[in-house]
Design an enzyme around this catalytic site. Sequence first.
Site, PDB file in Angstrom:
ATOM      1  N   SER A 121       0.974  -1.304  -0.180  1.00 48.96           N
ATOM      2  CA  SER A 121       0.086  -0.112   0.234  1.00 48.96           C
ATOM      3  C   SER A 121       0.828   1.191  -0.032  1.00 48.96           C
ATOM      4  O   SER A 121       0.424   2.265  -0.258  1.00 48.96           O
ATOM      5  CB  SER A 121      -0.874  -0.039   1.357  1.00 48.96           C
ATOM      6  OG  SER A 121      -0.067  -0.138   2.644  1.00 48.96           O
ATOM      7  N   HIS A 142      -3.206  -3.502  -5.426  1.00 49.27           N
ATOM      8  CA  HIS A 142      -3.500  -3.196  -4.168  1.00 49.27           C
ATOM      9  C   HIS A 142      -5.120  -3.055  -3.476  1.00 49.27           C
ATOM     10  O   HIS A 142      -5.808  -2.396  -4.156  1.00 49.27           O
ATOM     11  CB  HIS A 142      -3.020  -1.792  -3.945  1.00 49.27           C
ATOM     12  CG  HIS A 142      -3.217  -1.111  -2.680  1.00 49.27           C
ATOM     13  ND1 HIS A 142      -3.741   0.241  -2.290  1.00 49.27           N
ATOM     14  CD2 HIS A 142      -3.298  -1.740  -1.249  1.00 49.27           C
ATOM     15  CE1 HIS A 142      -3.873   0.224  -0.919  1.00 49.27           C
ATOM     16  NE2 HIS A 142      -3.591  -0.952  -0.358  1.00 49.27           N
ATOM     17  N   GLU A 154      -6.346  -0.738  -6.678  1.00 44.53           N
ATOM     18  CA  GLU A 154      -5.385   0.113  -7.395  1.00 44.53           C
ATOM     19  C   GLU A 154      -4.698  -0.901  -7.999  1.00 44.53           C
ATOM     20  O   GLU A 154      -3.757  -1.577  -7.480  1.00 44.53           O
ATOM     21  CB  GLU A 154      -4.672   0.973  -6.446  1.00 44.53           C
ATOM     22  CG  GLU A 154      -5.566   2.104  -5.658  1.00 44.53           C
ATOM     23  CD  GLU A 154      -4.785   2.894  -4.512  1.00 44.53           C
ATOM     24  OE1 GLU A 154      -5.174   4.235  -4.600  1.00 44.53           O
ATOM     25  OE2 GLU A 154      -4.113   2.202  -3.848  1.00 44.53           O
ATOM     26  N   ASN A 192      -3.983   6.194  -0.239  1.00 43.01           N
ATOM     27  CA  ASN A 192      -3.088   6.217   1.163  1.00 43.01           C
ATOM     28  C   ASN A 192      -2.737   7.729   1.191  1.00 43.01           C
ATOM     29  O   ASN A 192      -2.665   8.317   2.148  1.00 43.01           O
ATOM     30  CB  ASN A 192      -2.047   5.189   1.063  1.00 43.01           C
ATOM     31  CG  ASN A 192      -2.764   3.709   1.701  1.00 43.01           C
ATOM     32  OD1 ASN A 192      -3.907   3.866   2.056  1.00 43.01           O
ATOM     33  ND2 ASN A 192      -2.035   2.863   1.890  1.00 43.01           N
TER      34      ASN A 192
END
Length: 596
Positions: A121, A142, A154, A192
């Site tokens: 991540s 991800h 992702e 993130n």
Amino acid sequence: MAREFSTVGVVGLGTMGAGIVEVFARNGIDVLAVEISESALERGRATLTGSTDRAVAKGKLAEADRDALHERVRFAVGLDALHSVDLVIEAVPEHLDLKQRIFAELDRVCRPDTILATNTSSLSVTEISVATTRPNQVIGIHFFNPAPVMKLVEVVRTVVTAPEVVADVEALCARLGKVDVTINDRAGFIANALLFGYLNHAVAMVESHYATREDIDAAMKLGCGLPMGPLALMDLIGLDTAYEILDTMYRRGGRDRRHAPVPLLKQMVTAGLLGRKSGRGFYTYQRPGSPVVVPDEATPPAAEAALADGARALTKVGVVGSGTMATGIIEVFAKAGFEVVSVTRGAEKSAAVCEAVKTSLNKGVVRGRLAEADRDAALGRISWSATLDHLADVDLVVEAVVEELSVKKALFASLDEICKPGVVLATTTSSLPVIDVAMATQRPADVVGLHFFNPAPVMPLVEVVRTIRTSPEATATARAVCAALGKAGVVCGDRSGFIVNALLFPYLNDAVKMLEASYSTADDIDHAMKLGCGYPMGPFELLDVVGLDVALAIQRELYLELREPGFAPAPLLEHLVTAGYLGRKTRRGFRDHSHR
């Protein structure tokens, strides 16, 4: 034609790994689940069994489908078992050296055409890929936690990832029923990179005792409609994981101070306060792994005890102003049983406010939310005036006039002369320093901020802003008023943005910077935050609703006060405002709304 994946390997069977195994097996793909030892393998098997059994119990999975799912999963110790799979996804802890060792081994074990994927991540997919002799076949996939539930994936390509590998993985995501956003390899990717700056900022608020953990979390849930408050979310993610992600993003992402982990975070990790998994983080839990919060020494006293702390009795309230906020606040107080004196500049404005309040109350009756008798009683409690002198006998004044300091200061100086001693004087400002308004009076101890959210009759949150001169009695009174209105009152210091805007707008500004850098599209960024983080709206949807001019003004205030380089308004935001693209109100913002 996209490649057909018939067997997938998953390395690492923690929460994420076991969830990824479940996603593939649910969608008819055979999975080889690999761990480092028999005991770790058993823990992974138990996690998978627990998840599928819960899905059956909730009626989200048929028993036959669960059994078929488990039939598709084989378990093995050691990477050698993966010699014939089509795709491997690694989901081990976020340590670059560990991942590089695993990828070097996978490179040796797997077929030459096997795609190697990492679920990282925050780490560099590129740095992981160079541990192999096939970096063109390495990609980031991800998933978000919990993987069986969360829709977003992702897909992270490096500068050397082969286009056909990207296309094959995108087709696989569609087969899994996931929404994929494809992006380049950059610290934190989309979700993130935007989420953790906000979480880190919330931790800084706790560290500086700006507001309590409960009030910060309540503010973001009730003020922004988020599924969880930032500190409860940190506990769920794990403070050690959060620290690693922030630290990696700070080092890889240009050393932006917004991502430099707050010292409190490192101290908590060192002390073993890791969140839910250790039973103690920002909150205390029933036992390690439990989601049930239990009281601890930092838990605030019951509301009744807090309100008894010197709160003054109130029966009559004055509201000054004629805009949307003033109208909503008048309605809220009248419905809650308070006598209300509405003061505007002139009879014409008074008539307009009266009409707006009646219209809103009538809507409540039509929708079945308000009885006709309650509507009539509420209207009967309101008196309409065009002179401040009628506030001489009220117990509380709420000011909701234009956001100009000179206007507010002049008004508070007049209130100081007119109102009786002991009256709490409140400003609804959302951006100006409350202390500046307070010091226009001879009674700064009685001045607080009461920041209602729009529309006031609907929004459950009020920020109670205390200055360094506000008395404990005035703060207690303000909290008691919020409780009497059926609102959640959260207490914070007198600082630009208070809680909600100070946490929300830098996140929105970060999203604009991401778009400006051509890292991703507005649609993909909105998808990432809605599907990956459960936000009710994506940042660009929200900016167009709020108004880009409003967002820019708030961001400028935050930057001026805090002087934090990361808070500098994104140039793209400034350019759009200059061009008159202000969002929905001008039919053009980040998106074109002219045809809607």
